[in-house]
Design a protein around this motif. Structure first.
Motif, mmCIF file in Angstrom:
data_model
loop_
_atom_site.group_PDB
_atom_site.id
_atom_site.type_symbol
_atom_site.label_atom_id
_atom_site.label_comp_id
_atom_site.label_asym_id
_atom_site.label_seq_id
_atom_site.Cartn_x
_atom_site.Cartn_y
_atom_site.Cartn_z
ATOM 1 N N LEU A 1 0.838 -1.190 0.000
ATOM 2 C CA LEU A 1 0.000 0.000 0.000
ATOM 3 C C LEU A 1 0.878 1.248 0.000
ATOM 4 C CD1 LEU A 1 -2.792 -1.053 2.534
ATOM 5 C CD2 LEU A 1 -2.888 -1.057 0.044
ATOM 6 N N PRO A 2 0.403 2.333 -0.595
ATOM 7 C CA PRO A 2 1.224 3.548 -0.710
ATOM 8 C C PRO A 2 1.427 4.251 0.632
ATOM 9 C CG PRO A 2 -1.008 3.957 -1.484
ATOM 10 C CD PRO A 2 -0.912 2.481 -1.235
ATOM 11 N N GLU A 3 2.428 5.117 0.674
ATOM 12 C CA GLU A 3 2.753 5.857 1.899
ATOM 13 C C GLU A 3 1.859 7.091 2.008
ATOM 14 O OE1 GLU A 3 6.859 6.619 2.579
ATOM 15 O OE2 GLU A 3 7.498 4.683 1.813
ATOM 16 N N ILE A 4 0.577 6.865 2.173
ATOM 17 C CA ILE A 4 -0.392 7.954 2.329
ATOM 18 C C ILE A 4 -1.360 7.572 3.438
ATOM 19 C CG2 ILE A 4 -0.245 8.760 -0.066
ATOM 20 C CD1 ILE A 4 -2.700 7.100 -0.716
ATOM 21 N N THR A 5 -2.131 8.552 3.882
ATOM 22 C CA THR A 5 -3.125 8.265 4.911
ATOM 23 C C THR A 5 -4.307 7.505 4.310
ATOM 24 O OG1 THR A 5 -4.349 10.322 4.538
ATOM 25 C CG2 THR A 5 -2.529 10.377 6.139
ATOM 26 N N ILE A 6 -5.071 6.869 5.177
ATOM 27 C CA ILE A 6 -6.267 6.166 4.733
ATOM 28 C C ILE A 6 -7.217 7.140 4.037
ATOM 29 C CG2 ILE A 6 -8.410 5.158 5.613
ATOM 30 C CD1 ILE A 6 -6.794 3.450 7.453
ATOM 31 N N ASN B 1 -7.812 3.492 12.768
ATOM 32 C CA ASN B 1 -7.632 4.944 12.867
ATOM 33 C C ASN B 1 -7.319 5.492 11.477
ATOM 34 O OD1 ASN B 1 -6.761 7.607 13.306
ATOM 35 N ND2 ASN B 1 -5.963 7.105 15.346
ATOM 36 N N THR B 2 -8.220 6.284 10.922
ATOM 37 C CA THR B 2 -8.070 6.757 9.545
ATOM 38 C C THR B 2 -7.080 7.911 9.406
ATOM 39 O OG1 THR B 2 -9.953 8.266 9.825
ATOM 40 C CG2 THR B 2 -10.414 6.064 8.968
ATOM 41 N N ARG B 3 -6.589 8.456 10.519
ATOM 42 C CA ARG B 3 -5.661 9.586 10.431
ATOM 43 C C ARG B 3 -4.221 9.146 10.157
ATOM 44 N NH1 ARG B 3 -9.116 10.984 14.679
ATOM 45 N NH2 ARG B 3 -10.290 12.930 14.338
ATOM 46 N N HIS B 4 -3.930 7.872 10.394
ATOM 47 C CA HIS B 4 -2.558 7.393 10.261
ATOM 48 C C HIS B 4 -2.221 7.016 8.823
ATOM 49 C CE1 HIS B 4 -2.442 6.116 14.780
ATOM 50 N NE2 HIS B 4 -2.465 7.419 14.608
ATOM 51 N N LYS B 5 -0.923 7.058 8.508
ATOM 52 C CA LYS B 5 -0.466 6.583 7.205
ATOM 53 C C LYS B 5 -0.558 5.064 7.156
ATOM 54 C CE LYS B 5 2.671 10.180 5.580
ATOM 55 N NZ LYS B 5 4.046 10.470 5.103
ATOM 56 N N LEU B 6 -0.872 4.562 5.981
ATOM 57 C CA LEU B 6 -1.020 3.113 5.821
ATOM 58 C C LEU B 6 0.274 2.381 6.154
ATOM 59 C CD1 LEU B 6 -3.120 3.195 2.557
ATOM 60 C CD2 LEU B 6 -3.868 2.216 4.722
ATOM 61 N N LYS C 1 -3.461 -3.282 7.925
ATOM 62 C CA LYS C 1 -3.555 -2.967 6.493
ATOM 63 C C LYS C 1 -4.577 -3.870 5.816
ATOM 64 C CE LYS C 1 1.292 -1.520 6.050
ATOM 65 N NZ LYS C 1 2.607 -1.890 5.473
ATOM 66 N N LYS C 2 -4.538 -5.151 6.158
ATOM 67 C CA LYS C 2 -5.470 -6.088 5.532
ATOM 68 C C LYS C 2 -6.904 -5.770 5.921
ATOM 69 C CE LYS C 2 -4.601 -10.196 4.215
ATOM 70 N NZ LYS C 2 -4.212 -11.625 4.084
ATOM 71 N N LYS C 3 -7.122 -5.392 7.170
ATOM 72 C CA LYS C 3 -8.476 -5.028 7.598
ATOM 73 C C LYS C 3 -8.990 -3.821 6.821
ATOM 74 C CE LYS C 3 -7.502 -5.056 12.088
ATOM 75 N NZ LYS C 3 -7.688 -4.960 13.556
ATOM 76 N N PHE C 4 -8.124 -2.848 6.592
ATOM 77 C CA PHE C 4 -8.559 -1.685 5.809
ATOM 78 C C PHE C 4 -8.871 -2.091 4.374
ATOM 79 C CE2 PHE C 4 -7.298 1.511 2.671
ATOM 80 C CZ PHE C 4 -8.376 2.372 2.837
ATOM 81 N N LEU C 5 -8.022 -2.922 3.780
ATOM 82 C CA LEU C 5 -8.242 -3.318 2.386
ATOM 83 C C LEU C 5 -9.536 -4.121 2.250
ATOM 84 C CD1 LEU C 5 -6.691 -2.740 -0.179
ATOM 85 C CD2 LEU C 5 -5.526 -4.942 0.068
ATOM 86 N N ILE C 6 -9.827 -4.961 3.226
ATOM 87 C CA ILE C 6 -11.089 -5.710 3.230
ATOM 88 C C ILE C 6 -12.262 -4.732 3.334
ATOM 89 C CG2 ILE C 6 -12.533 -7.263 4.609
ATOM 90 C CD1 ILE C 6 -9.921 -8.768 5.338
ATOM 91 N N ALA C 7 -12.153 -3.755 4.223
ATOM 92 C CA ALA C 7 -13.219 -2.768 4.391
ATOM 93 C C ALA C 7 -13.449 -1.992 3.101
ATOM 94 C CB ALA C 7 -12.870 -1.811 5.532
#
Length: 270
Positions: free
Chosen positions: A86-91, A120-125, A133-139
């Motif tokens: 995943l890229p170095e950016i926030t969610i 936490n959506t404020r943090h960088k991936l 990371k996997k939980k976010f990608l699933i979401a």
């Protein structure tokens, strides 16, 4: 939804991973794709997603040739691979950049699933663990509302509470117009989630049935000793013998792991 016939494919000329593999899948199910390590589960998902070309096979996914990668095809398909970067950016920035590619994307659904996963959506991936990371990608995948969702070993890297949440959010997030295909060897993680089973072995799909049909045709039981009569397949377990026998007309709770072992050992349960 998915029509594949006469698929022959191998990464080396001397080794064929698939031999005249054929499969047809329609929307309206959460299907488990099972197979031993190296059987080609991940490769099959990549072929369906259009990431690998198999030019000599007949392959249609949502009535399109996957490898052509038409925008109208890509906007209705999402693959969550086992390994990803995943890229170095926030969610939040990831969502802003990528959500626009999916016309049925639901921000409301994403926020609800993210909340359930405790992300936490404020943090960088890149600051997240692999499991986060996997939980976010699933979401994100579920929030696209794509017609076809492909998950490759989705529970690898998730802790036990997150696996429970995964099952809950997936079951509540899809509808009869979608097809969800889950490749896994973690049978216990999905046994209460999937309603159809595909088993791939020695280059072919050797089993393709709904759990309801299996539960009506066969009885899954345990015994303190082996059965000499009626048993179609049996194997030792901590509590004695786990047994598959012909059904008696009443639906039985399917032991997917036992079913898988029986099929891999050559028992015809179709």
């Amino acid at each position: 939804m998915i029509q594949i016939s006469n698929l022959n494919f191998g990464y080396r000329p001397t080794f064929q991973l698939f031999n005249n593999l054929s499969i047809t899948q329609e929307p309206g199910s959460i299907t488990g794709l099972l197979g031993v390590n190296g059987s080609g589960k991940s490769t099959l998902l990549k072929i369906i997603a259009g990431l690998i070309d198999a030019p000599q096979a007949s392959i249609k996914v949502m009535n399109k040739a996957p490898f052509r990668r038409y925008p109208s095809f890509l906007e209705e398909l999402f693959l969550v691979p086992e390994d990803f970067i995943l890229p170095e950016i926030t969610i939040r920035k990831y969502i802003k950049i990528n959500a626009k590619f999916y016309p049925n994307f639901s921000q409301e659904k994403l926020e609800e699933i993210i909340f359930q996963f405790g992300i936490n959506t404020r943090h960088k991936l890149t600051n997240f663990s692999h499991g986060q990371k996997k939980k976010f990608l699933i979401a994100f995948a579920l929030s696209t509302n794509c017609k076809l969702l492909l998950f490759d070993e989705p529970t690898n890297g998730l802790d036990i509470p997150s696996k429970t949440i995964f099952r809950q959010v997936l079951a509540s997030s899809v509808n009869e117009n979608q097809l969800v295909l889950i490749s896994t060897h973690q049978v216990k993680d999905v046994e209460n989630l999937i309603d159809k089973i595909l088993i791939i072995n020695q280059g072919k799909i050797v089993f393709n049935q709904s759990l309801w049909d299996v539960s009506e045709k066969y009885a899954f039981t345990t015994s303190t000793k082996p059965e000499k009569e009626n048993a179609i397949y049996q194997e030792p377990s901590a509590g004695g013998e786990k047994i598959i026998k012909p059904g008696n007309g009443a639906p039985s709770t399917v032991d997917i792991e036992l079913l898988f072992n029986a099929v891999i050992h050559g028992i015809d349960l179709n």
